[in-house]
Design a protein around this motif. Structure first.
Motif, PDB file in Angstrom:
ATOM      1  N   ALA A  84       0.836  -1.205   0.000  1.00 55.71           N
ATOM      2  CA  ALA A  84       0.000   0.000   0.000  1.00 55.71           C
ATOM      3  C   ALA A  84       0.871   1.255   0.000  1.00 55.71           C
ATOM      4  CB  ALA A  84      -0.939   0.001   1.212  1.00 55.71           C
ATOM      5  N   ILE A  85       1.932   1.257   0.781  1.00 51.61           N
ATOM      6  CA  ILE A  85       2.839   2.407   0.831  1.00 51.61           C
ATOM      7  C   ILE A  85       3.501   2.616  -0.522  1.00 51.61           C
ATOM      8  CG2 ILE A  85       5.019   3.235   1.836  1.00 51.61           C
ATOM      9  CD1 ILE A  85       4.006   1.880   4.497  1.00 51.61           C
ATOM     10  N   GLU A  86       3.922   1.536  -1.154  1.00 49.88           N
ATOM     11  CA  GLU A  86       4.550   1.623  -2.479  1.00 49.88           C
ATOM     12  C   GLU A  86       3.568   2.170  -3.518  1.00 49.88           C
ATOM     13  OE1 GLU A  86       5.997  -1.392  -5.966  1.00 49.88           O
ATOM     14  OE2 GLU A  86       6.379  -2.028  -3.905  1.00 49.88           O
ATOM     15  N   VAL A  87       2.359   1.641  -3.528  1.00 44.05           N
ATOM     16  CA  VAL A  87       1.352   2.075  -4.488  1.00 44.05           C
ATOM     17  C   VAL A  87       0.994   3.545  -4.260  1.00 44.05           C
ATOM     18  CG1 VAL A  87      -1.080   1.751  -5.157  1.00 44.05           C
ATOM     19  CG2 VAL A  87       0.427  -0.231  -4.947  1.00 44.05           C
ATOM     20  N   LEU A  88       0.860   3.942  -3.000  1.00 45.51           N
ATOM     21  CA  LEU A  88       0.545   5.346  -2.703  1.00 45.51           C
ATOM     22  C   LEU A  88       1.711   6.263  -3.028  1.00 45.51           C
ATOM     23  CD1 LEU A  88      -1.485   4.913   0.590  1.00 45.51           C
ATOM     24  CD2 LEU A  88      -2.358   5.654  -1.643  1.00 45.51           C
ATOM     25  N   GLY A  89       2.908   5.726  -3.070  1.00 44.92           N
ATOM     26  CA  GLY A  89       4.062   6.501  -3.519  1.00 44.92           C
ATOM     27  C   GLY A  89       3.966   6.829  -5.002  1.00 44.92           C
ATOM     28  N   ARG A  90       3.361   5.916  -5.748  1.00 45.15           N
ATOM     29  CA  ARG A  90       3.180   6.145  -7.191  1.00 45.15           C
ATOM     30  C   ARG A  90       1.990   7.055  -7.466  1.00 45.15           C
ATOM     31  NH1 ARG A  90       4.273   0.398  -7.475  1.00 45.15           N
ATOM     32  NH2 ARG A  90       2.066   0.010  -7.868  1.00 45.15           N
ATOM     33  N   GLN A  91       0.910   6.879  -6.726  1.00 44.94           N
ATOM     34  CA  GLN A  91      -0.265   7.749  -6.864  1.00 44.94           C
ATOM     35  C   GLN A  91      -0.816   8.008  -5.457  1.00 44.94           C
ATOM     36  OE1 GLN A  91      -3.695   6.295  -9.000  1.00 44.94           O
ATOM     37  NE2 GLN A  91      -4.581   8.328  -9.168  1.00 44.94           N
ATOM     38  N   PRO A  92      -0.484   9.163  -4.895  1.00 42.76           N
ATOM     39  CA  PRO A  92      -0.912   9.478  -3.530  1.00 42.76           C
ATOM     40  C   PRO A  92      -2.430   9.438  -3.363  1.00 42.76           C
ATOM     41  CG  PRO A  92       0.758  11.028  -4.266  1.00 42.76           C
ATOM     42  CD  PRO A  92       0.364  10.216  -5.459  1.00 42.76           C
ATOM     43  N   PHE A  93      -2.860   9.221  -2.136  1.00 42.11           N
ATOM     44  CA  PHE A  93      -4.286   9.111  -1.841  1.00 42.11           C
ATOM     45  C   PHE A  93      -5.018  10.401  -2.175  1.00 42.11           C
ATOM     46  CE2 PHE A  93      -7.926   8.023   1.057  1.00 42.11           C
ATOM     47  CZ  PHE A  93      -8.295   6.864   0.385  1.00 42.11           C
ATOM     48  N   GLY A  94      -4.380  11.549  -1.971  1.00 42.58           N
ATOM     49  CA  GLY A  94      -4.995  12.836  -2.319  1.00 42.58           C
ATOM     50  C   GLY A  94      -5.347  12.908  -3.791  1.00 42.58           C
ATOM     51  N   GLU A  95      -4.448  12.420  -4.655  1.00 45.13           N
ATOM     52  CA  GLU A  95      -4.731  12.384  -6.098  1.00 45.13           C
ATOM     53  C   GLU A  95      -5.917  11.479  -6.382  1.00 45.13           C
ATOM     54  OE1 GLU A  95      -1.476  11.313  -8.639  1.00 45.13           O
ATOM     55  OE2 GLU A  95      -0.136  12.808  -7.722  1.00 45.13           O
TER      56      GLU A  95
END
Length: 165
Positions: free
Chosen positions: A133-144
């Motif tokens: 989850a941290i890796e995926v959110l690094g690619r596309q943050p939750f705010g986006e």
């Protein structure tokens, strides 16, 4: 009613942090779980700037700054001026922090074993899922993701409001 992601995560952290805090108390250690990333970073690398601690610990700089300030009050860490940059201070383990390290390392080993046990009991290991989850959110943050979802919802609403031709 299904709980939201944030509510579930906060509850999970309460369950985990509460148990870890209790384990320190049971071991006779006056210590907060939030200190662990800073303690580990300093135990591995000696004196560091707050920015270096944040990077090594995988936490934000504001979180590292706040944690170091609390640890200074409890005399777990000490600061000295940097020899290369007078604006920066180096943080290092204070004698009290050094003295606690062996006990903490035993607690950390027990916590690590308990985490492995939890992972083994789950359908999907929590540690792997969190790392993913941290890796995926690094690619596309939750705010986006929130902004994109809001746009889709607004476009769907706009399209549904139009009269058929």
């Amino acid at each position: 009613m299904k709980q939201g992601l944030g509510t579930q995560l906060r509850h999970l952290i309460e369950l985990l942090d509460g148990a870890v805090a209790a384990s320190y108390e049971e071991a006779g250690i006056d210590y907060r779980p939030r200190y662990t990333p800073v303690m580990r970073a300093l135990a591995q690398g000696g004196p560091r700037t707050v920015g270096q601690i944040a990077e090594a610990a995988g936490i934000t700089q504001p979180a590292a700054t706040q944690t170091v300030a609390l640890m200074l009050k409890e005399e777990l860490v000490a600061t000295t001026p940097s020899a290369t940059d007078a604006r920066q201070k180096l943080v290092q383990l204070a004698p009290r922090g050094q003295a606690l390290l062996p006990q903490l390392q035993r607690c950390w080993a027990a916590t690590g074993a308990a985490a492995a046990s939890l992972d083994a009991d789950l359908t999907y290991p929590l540690s792997g899922l969190l790392a993913e989850a941290i890796e995926v959110l690094g690619r596309q943050p939750f705010g986006e993701r929130i902004r994109a979802a809001r746009e889709r919802l607004e476009n769907d609403t706009d399209n549904n409001d139009k009269e058929p031709s």
